[in-house]
Design a protein around this motif. Structure first.
Motif, PDB file in Angstrom:
ATOM      1  N   ASP A  99       0.789  -1.183  -0.020  1.00 22.33           N
ATOM      2  CA  ASP A  99      -0.179   0.171   0.120  1.00 22.33           C
ATOM      3  C   ASP A  99       0.722   1.287  -0.088  1.00 22.33           C
ATOM      4  N   GLY A 100       2.149   1.175  -0.088  1.00 17.71           N
ATOM      5  CA  GLY A 100       3.201   2.170   0.034  1.00 17.71           C
ATOM      6  C   GLY A 100       3.420   2.814   1.238  1.00 17.71           C
ATOM      7  N   GLN A 101       2.851   2.209   2.196  1.00 20.12           N
ATOM      8  CA  GLN A 101       3.042   2.870   3.560  1.00 20.12           C
ATOM      9  C   GLN A 101       3.526   1.720   4.523  1.00 20.12           C
ATOM     10  N   GLY A 136       0.155  -1.421  -4.511  1.00 20.61           N
ATOM     11  CA  GLY A 136      -0.397  -2.232  -5.577  1.00 20.61           C
ATOM     12  C   GLY A 136       0.624  -3.436  -6.295  1.00 20.61           C
ATOM     13  N   GLU A 137       1.844  -3.515  -5.471  1.00 17.49           N
ATOM     14  CA  GLU A 137       2.930  -4.235  -5.604  1.00 17.49           C
ATOM     15  C   GLU A 137       2.519  -5.633  -5.037  1.00 17.49           C
TER      16      GLU A 137
END
Length: 696
Positions: A231-233, A278-279
């Motif tokens: 989620d990038g966080q 998204g990864e």
């Protein structure tokens, strides 16, 4: 032990997901029938299914906090719903029954053959069985030493899967091994589970588990390897914790949290890494749910060819009613028209049924209901426990009792005696491994593991190897006390399909000497038969068993003396009965072969003259041939002689056609020092000889 009757209805249905009955869609609407896809090779829409709906929520399931085996509870509830009774024994063994039929289960599977269970677990044997029937399996080999396995990997030139030859639940399995460093780690990982290791071609594609019941595919799901989506966080570690929180709400996955990170370790990725939004980050190299995988129901999307392949694989193991077939659907990018759409990776003899009932994504399929329905259908009659009323039917005398030295005691003698008995009945033998072989009779076949036929069930095998359980269930005379045994004699009773075929008195040796075995079958009193009956019932009716009975006198009425059954074994020693220390040996192996193949005694002997040329003299060929002839129940003679100043070996062999054909194949190789250039055969009139002699 307790009983649950058909009148005790379950208060709630544990297979019901919130808002959907079993069999209804749970977030994935599909109208296609299994196998209705076009002929073109297409990828399974796993990602689309997972994106179409949220993960199934089973937080209200009454099984979520159960401390018992959930699969067994599902099966028992399915049985009760059909008005059947249930009796739980112990160690995951229970019976489902009504007035007409009793079916014994071990965990998820009814009446599994101990022999086929062994073969399914030994992956290299399972592959051999399937390949012989034309079922597509990956190429590969089985290895015991690292250097040989490494050389195979280097020569393969493609990524491989490394896994224990004897294992289950994904333990010790590493897929996609591409370099020597990975291979070394994978080898060490596999060797923790098994002394022998399978190294096989890594098939690029989608891993699918197909549940097959009585030869029909009933459910299928993809097990997505443990992964997280960034989620990038948050770090991978935090994302795993969130995933595990969801798994704890699934009755099937709650105990199998994500703990394996071998793929991260191979790529050098830390759990503290923060993946981009998204990864998708895959954590483990295998997809088993026990290793953190998730299940996506895909039965409605599988091509019919894949279902057919799974059903063909399952039919290779007729002693297993329910199997989990692990199949790789070849990726569309590498599949070629005319090649298999999928390859069978392995067959599980006791597959988990919860993943089909509680998939992470997609609709549930009520496998327990279908399994119980099959067990109590007309086609499932062979699964019922029970045995014929015991009788005394002693085996005939053993003809080769003079050649005890040819048969070494132990597992090797079990195999040799049964194969000798088969050849004596003109039954061909197909070896699969050192201790697994198939007998091909005129109307049926039978697979053997050492001396144990395929009809012995896994439950009987488990019970008879559990000393504590046996002590609780084996019968004894009324008022019997353990102290009585000191004054009693030990008898070994050999029982085949309820028939007492041999009985031995076993006298212990003195001062470290071995015991003495005395054949006493002719002395057995008929009152022993009810004892056999009680024993067979207690251990779930194996067709082949050795029973240890302590009594004062086997020829007296058992009702007039103390007695106790102390042991029962499902792979008893045939050698004891063929070669007693006193009395005539009995051909119990012959009785076992005829029983397993349901054939009457018959002898179809032929006689042939063999002439062998090459380096066949002075190399121990005649003695070697005599031993092989005995193992094939062949009589006759062998001699060395000169023909046109050339040394030849001449033999006259009398036995069944199957035996002589088998010996012919062996003679073309001969003993280690021999070099056979030719074997000539010609028919001779039978002489009725019963022994084999070396002339000159």
């Amino acid at each position: 032990m307790h009983e649950m009757t058909g009148d005790q209805k379950a208060a709630t249905d544990p297979t019901r997901s919130p808002g959907a009955a079993v069999g209804e869609d749970q977030g994935t609407a599909t109208t296609a029938d299994p196998g209705s896809r076009s002929a073109a090779q297409e990828a399974l829409p796993v990602a689309a299914i997972m994106q179409a709906c949220a993960e199934n929520d089973y937080s209200s399931s009454p099984l979520l906090h159960s401390q018992d085996d959930i699969g067994i509870q599902l099966l028992c509830n399915a049985a009760v719903a059909k008005g059947l009774d249930v009796r739980y024994h112990r160690r995951l063994i229970f019976e489902v029954f009504n007035r007409q039929r009793r079916v014994i289960f071990r965990q998820n599977s009814p009446a599994n053959s101990a022999v086929y269970t062994y073969c399914a677990r030994q992956k290299h044997i399972a592959k051999q069985i399937m390949a012989a029937e034309g079922v597509p399996v990956p190429s590969g080999g089985v290895f015991q030493d690292y250097e040989t396995a490494l050389y195979f990997f280097q020569q393969a030139g493609v990524p491989v899967t490394v896994k224990p030859a004897n294992g289950s639940s994904g333990l010790g399995v590493t897929s996609g091994v591409a370099d020597e460093a990975e291979f070394a780690n994978a080898w060490t990982f596999a060797r923790k589970e098994s002394r022998t290791v399978v190294v096989e071609q890594n098939i690029v594609g989608q891993d699918v588990r197909i549940i097959v019941i009585a030869g029909k595919a009933e459910a299928a799901y993809v097990r997505e390897p443990a992964h997280v989506v960034g989620d990038g966080q948050h770090s991978i570690r935090v994302l795993v914790d969130k995933k595990n929180a969801v798994r704890k709400k699934n009755p099937s996955l709650r105990l199998d949290l994500i703990k394996r990170f071998d793929l991260l370790e191979r790529k050098g990725i830390s759990l503290d890494t923060v993946p981009a939004a998204g990864e998708k980050v895959q954590l483990a190299s295998v997809a088993n749910t026990s290793a953190g995988g998730e299940t996506v129901q895909v039965f409605d999307h599988l091509h019919k060819d894949l279902l057919t392949t799974a059903e063909r694989a399952a039919r290779c193991f007729p002693g297993l009613v329910q199997v989990g077939v692990d199949l790789i659907q070849v990726a569309p990018s590498v599949w070629k028209a005319g090649s298999p759409r999928g390859y069978i990776i392995e067959v599980n003899s006791n597959p988990g049924i919860c993943d089909a009932v509680f998939p992470s994504y997609g609709r549930a399929i009520d496998v327990p209901d279908r399994l119980i329905a099959q067990a109590f259908s007309p086609e499932g009659a062979g699964l019922a426990t029970g045995h014929a009323e015991p009788v005394i039917a002693l085996a005939e005398s053993y003809a080769s009792h003079h050649y005890e030295q040819v048969f070494s005691e132990g597992e090797a003698s079990q195999v040799s005696l049964i194969q000798q008995a088969a050849y004596a009945q003109n039954v061909p033998v197909e070896p699969l491994s050192k201790n697994v072989f198939r007998l091909v009779g005129p109307t049926r076949q039978c697979l053997f593991l050492s001396g144990m036929p395929e009809g012995v069930r896994m439950v009987s095998r488990k019970v008879t190897r559990n000393r504590v359980w046996l002590d609780d269930i084996l019968p004894a005379s009324a008022g019997y006390k353990a102290a009585n045994r000191q004054s009693l004699h030990r008898f070994r009773l050999l029982v085949i399909d309820g028939k007492l075929v041999s009985a031995l008195l076993i006298r212990p040796g003195e001062r470290g000497e071995s015991s003495t075995r005395i054949e006493v079958g002719d002395l057995v009193h008929a009152s022993v038969l009810p004892i056999i009956d009680q024993t067979l019932t207690a251990i779930f009716d194996p067709p082949f068993v050795g029973i240890d009975l302590y009594a004062a006198d086997i020829s007296r009425d058992m009702g007039e003396q103390p007695w106790q059954v102390t042991d029962a074994v499902c792979n008893p020693r045939l050698y004891w009965h063929h070669f007693p220390d006193q009395g005539d040996g009995r051909d119990v192996a012959g009785a076992l072969v005829r029983s397993a193949l349901k054939m009457e005694p018959r002898v179809q002997k032929v006689c042939e003259r063999f002439v062998l040329r090459g380096a066949v003299q002075g190399v121990g060929f005649r003695r070697w041939l005599k031993n092989k002839a005995l193992l094939h129940s062949i009589s006759g003679w062998a001699r060395n002689r000169q023909q046109n100043d050339v040394g030849i070996l001449e033999a006259v062999l009398e036995g069944t056609p199957a035996a002589i054909d088998s010996l012919d194949a062996l003679c073309r190789q001969g003993p280690d020092l021999a070099r056979v250039e030719s074997v000539e055969r010609s028919e001779q009139p039978c002489t009725g000889k019963t022994r084999f002699n070396i002339i000159g």
